[in-house]
Design an enzyme around this catalytic site. Structure first.
Site, PDB file in Angstrom:
ATOM      1  N   ASP A  16       0.869  -1.182   0.000  1.00 62.77           N
ATOM      2  CA  ASP A  16       0.000   0.000   0.000  1.00 62.77           C
ATOM      3  C   ASP A  16       0.902   1.227   0.000  1.00 62.77           C
ATOM      4  OD1 ASP A  16      -1.634   2.149   0.692  1.00 62.77           O
ATOM      5  OD2 ASP A  16      -2.691   1.048   2.263  1.00 62.77           O
ATOM      6  N   ILE A  17       0.753   2.082  -0.987  1.00 66.01           N
ATOM      7  CA  ILE A  17       1.675   3.210  -1.113  1.00 66.01           C
ATOM      8  C   ILE A  17       1.534   4.201   0.051  1.00 66.01           C
ATOM      9  CG2 ILE A  17       0.234   4.744  -2.546  1.00 66.01           C
ATOM     10  CD1 ILE A  17       2.883   5.164  -4.236  1.00 66.01           C
TER      11      ILE A  17
ATOM     12  N   ASN B   6      -6.457  12.744 -10.828  1.00 63.42           N
ATOM     13  CA  ASN B   6      -7.150  13.129 -12.069  1.00 63.42           C
ATOM     14  C   ASN B   6      -6.936  14.623 -12.282  1.00 63.42           C
ATOM     15  OD1 ASN B   6      -9.381  14.666 -10.894  1.00 63.42           O
ATOM     16  ND2 ASN B   6     -10.056  12.672 -10.117  1.00 63.42           N
TER      17      ASN B   6
ATOM     18  N   GLY C  44      -9.501   4.838  -6.053  1.00 65.90           N
ATOM     19  CA  GLY C  44      -8.223   4.140  -6.194  1.00 65.90           C
ATOM     20  C   GLY C  44      -7.158   4.693  -5.281  1.00 65.90           C
TER      21      GLY C  44
ATOM     22  N   ASP D 133      -5.711   7.538  -5.349  1.00 66.47           N
ATOM     23  CA  ASP D 133      -6.019   8.925  -4.994  1.00 66.47           C
ATOM     24  C   ASP D 133      -6.872   8.986  -3.720  1.00 66.47           C
ATOM     25  OD1 ASP D 133      -6.230  11.664  -5.220  1.00 66.47           O
ATOM     26  OD2 ASP D 133      -7.443  11.662  -7.029  1.00 66.47           O
TER      27      ASP D 133
ATOM     28  N   SER E 118      -2.165   4.901 -14.077  1.00 69.81           N
ATOM     29  CA  SER E 118      -3.091   4.663 -15.215  1.00 69.81           C
ATOM     30  C   SER E 118      -3.646   3.244 -15.338  1.00 69.81           C
ATOM     31  CB  SER E 118      -2.460   5.044 -16.569  1.00 69.81           C
ATOM     32  OG  SER E 118      -2.508   6.434 -16.779  1.00 69.81           O
TER      33      SER E 118
ATOM     34  N   TYR F 203      -8.114   4.080 -15.173  1.00 73.11           N
ATOM     35  CA  TYR F 203      -7.762   4.566 -16.512  1.00 73.11           C
ATOM     36  C   TYR F 203      -7.414   3.436 -17.499  1.00 73.11           C
ATOM     37  CZ  TYR F 203      -7.907   9.471 -14.976  1.00 73.11           C
ATOM     38  OH  TYR F 203      -8.312  10.699 -14.524  1.00 73.11           O
TER      39      TYR F 203
END
Ligand code: ADP
Length: 183
Positions: free
Chosen positions: A17-18, A31, A39, A41, A128, A132
Site C-alpha cells: 500500500d503506497i 485526475n 483508487g 487517490d 493509469s 484509466y
C-alpha cells in the site's frame, strides 16, 4: 521484493500500500481536477487528511488543475512521507492517442519535481492501470523504461514501485527482466 541498482539509485519493486511507505515522497495517480477520486487517490487523501486536498484546491484555483502528463507537489499531511506528487496519467484508449508518451511524461515530470524539492526517496504506484485501464504489462514497460532512463540524470537514493496486487508486481518484475536483464 525485487531490487536493482541503476547508477547511484536503488530501484525496488514491492507489493503493498503506497500510503504506508516510509519514503520522502509518494506519487499519486490523480485526475486532472486534482480534487480527489477513487483508487490510489482516494487512499492518499483518506490517509493524509484534509491538508492535501486544501493544497490541491489552491493549485486548482490558481492554474485550473493539472493536465495529463504533468505533475504538481503538495504536503503529505498525516502520511509518513513528506510530500505527495500528484501526476495525471492518460486514460487508455487503444494506445494510438499518445498514451505511452503521456505516461512516460508522468514519470519524468514526477522525478524532476522530486529532485527539485530535495526528495531522496520516491514511491510510485502503477499510474493509469486502474480506473484509466492502461494494460499493466504495457504500462510496466513504459514506467520502468522511463525511470531507468531518467536515473542517469537524477540524484535520488531510491525509486520504489509499490504494486497493489501480486499480478501487478509480477507484470512489473517481468518488464524489469526484459529491460534490465537479470533482476
Ligand atoms: P488511474 O486512474 O491512474 O488508473 P487508480 O488509482 O485507479 O489510478 O489505479 C492505479 C493503480 O493503483 C491500480 O493498479 C490500483 O490497483 C493501485 N492502487 C489502488 N490503491 C492503492 C494503494 N493504496 N497503494 C498502491 N496502489 C494502489
Amino acid at each position: 521484493m525485487i531490487e536493482v541498482t541503476i547508477g547511484r539509485t536503488t530501484l525496488r519493486l514491492v507489493q503493498g500500500d503506497i500510503t504506508t511507505q516510509v519514503v520522502d515522497g509518494i506519487v499519486n495517480a490523480a485526475n486532472s481536477t486534482l480534487l480527489g477520486g477513487g483508487g490510489v487517490d482516494g487512499a492518499i487523501h483518506r490517509g493524509g487528511g484534509p491538508a492535501i486536498l486544501a493544497e490541491c484546491r489552491e493549485i486548482h484555483d490558481r492554474q485550473g488543475g493539472c493536465p495529463t502528463g504533468e505533475a504538481v507537489i503538495t504536503t503529505a499531511g498525516a502520511l509518513r512521507a513528506k510530500k505527495v506528487i500528484h501526476t495525471v496519467g492518460p486514460v487508455w484508449s487503444g494506445g494510438g492517442r499518445g498514451e505511452p508518451e503521456l505516461l512516460a511524461r508522468c514519470y519524468r515530470n514526477s522525478l524532476a519535481l522530486a529532485e527539485a524539492n530535495g526528495l531522496r526517496t520516491v514511491a510510485f504506484p502503477s499510474i493509469s492501470t486502474g480506473a484509466y485501464r492502461y494494460p499493466v504489462g504495457k504500462a510496466a514497460r513504459v514506467a520502468l523504461g522511463t525511470v531507468i532512463e531518467e536515473l542517469g540524470e537524477r540524484d535520488l537514493d531510491e525509486v520504489r514501485f509499490v504494486l497493489f496486487s501480486r499480478n501487478d508486481l509480477d507484470a512489473y518484475a517481468a518488464a524489469l527482466d526484459d529491460i534490465a536483464g537479470d533482476p
